[in-house]
Design a protein around this motif. Sequence first.
Motif, short mmCIF file in Angstrom:
data_model
loop_
_atom_site.label_atom_id
_atom_site.label_comp_id
_atom_site.label_asym_id
_atom_site.label_seq_id
_atom_site.Cartn_x
_atom_site.Cartn_y
_atom_site.Cartn_z
N ASN A 136 39.79 33.03 43.57
CA ASN A 136 38.70 33.98 43.35
C ASN A 136 37.96 34.19 44.65
N LYS A 142 32.58 45.81 45.98
CA LYS A 142 33.93 45.53 45.49
C LYS A 142 34.80 46.79 45.45
N THR A 143 34.26 47.88 44.88
CA THR A 143 35.05 49.11 44.75
C THR A 143 35.39 49.68 46.12
N MET A 186 31.82 38.11 46.08
CA MET A 186 31.28 39.11 47.01
C MET A 186 29.84 39.43 46.67
N LYS A 187 29.00 39.47 47.69
CA LYS A 187 27.59 39.79 47.50
C LYS A 187 27.07 40.55 48.71
N MET A 245 38.20 47.67 47.59
CA MET A 245 39.48 47.97 46.94
C MET A 245 40.02 49.33 47.38
N ASP A 277 40.60 47.84 39.27
CA ASP A 277 39.14 47.83 39.23
C ASP A 277 38.70 47.95 37.77
N VAL A 318 30.63 47.30 53.00
CA VAL A 318 31.50 46.15 53.22
C VAL A 318 31.23 45.65 54.62
N LEU A 340 38.09 39.21 41.96
CA LEU A 340 37.04 39.66 42.88
C LEU A 340 35.75 39.79 42.07
N ILE A 347 31.82 38.43 51.75
CA ILE A 347 32.51 37.43 50.93
C ILE A 347 31.76 36.11 51.09
N GLY A 351 31.52 39.94 41.67
CA GLY A 351 30.29 40.34 42.33
C GLY A 351 29.49 41.28 41.46
N SER A 396 39.13 43.23 40.00
CA SER A 396 37.67 43.22 39.98
C SER A 396 37.22 43.41 38.54
#
Length: 295
Positions: free
Chosen positions: A201, A40-41, A204-205, A44, A157, A18, A32, A209, A34, A187
Amino acid sequence: MKLTTTNLRKQFKDKTAVDDVCLNLTPGVWGLLGANGAGKTTLMRMIADILNPTSGKILYDGKDIHAMGEAYRNLFGFLPQDFGFFQDFTVKDYLEYVAALKDVPARETRKKIDSLLHTLTLTDVKNKKIIKLSGGMKRRVGIAQAMLNDPKILIMDEPTAGLDPGERVRFRNFISEFSHDRIVLISTHIVSDIEYIATQNAIMKAGKILDVGTTDELVKQVTGKVWTCVVSTEKMPMYEMQFRIINQRSEGNNQVSIRYLADEAKTSDSVMAPPRLEDLYLWLFPQEEIREEGK
């Protein structure tokens, strides 16, 4: 009510999972989006105060969530991708156990559990061991445990993994109603599950963000890049190699209707189509497959 991440970063040895994430989550449903490995996880888990950030802060109404401790956990619900349970637990026993861990008052526990069992159509299996349930039923038990304390912040998730199309519709309606005065962050790879219920929304990549906005705002990025046309069955192998086809449907008489992504029309009879959230997703993440209803 606002949950804010400020310059949030998480480093695992030589990988930045992240990277400088700033979000201002307000009441409503947040999607979320991606690809796998986008972070993402990890994001979160930090918001859930399970994982400590390498740097940056997470604030709830201006207060650091880590410093809030139990006060934060009392208003929080979390569904991870894989939630753990003891193999001998029945559905009812497990929910009673989680309710106790969350300090749900005993006088409210039975009423709350009965309500969630009914809403998530689990009443008939409440005395069955969780290990013997189908994947979809296990997922619904996970959703129930996340909501036992009537959380003000709900983080989920991949909540609809394993649910059939009818169950996913009920889940969407349930979450849409639940989110009126709560923050819900979801997610998912099943883009249709949030396309119509998400207030906002976040895309994420590679740990960052890329963009935040409503579905209507975000899909403008692919306006003029979504096309439909009808082609002959014989030419489909060639088109599959040359086009970024995102959907196809047999029309009979050796004809196939296709929907594809491109900067400009690839055939003379192509018609520009209104973009959807899954079109944007595939435009940004071309290697990802969209899981459609019923698949």
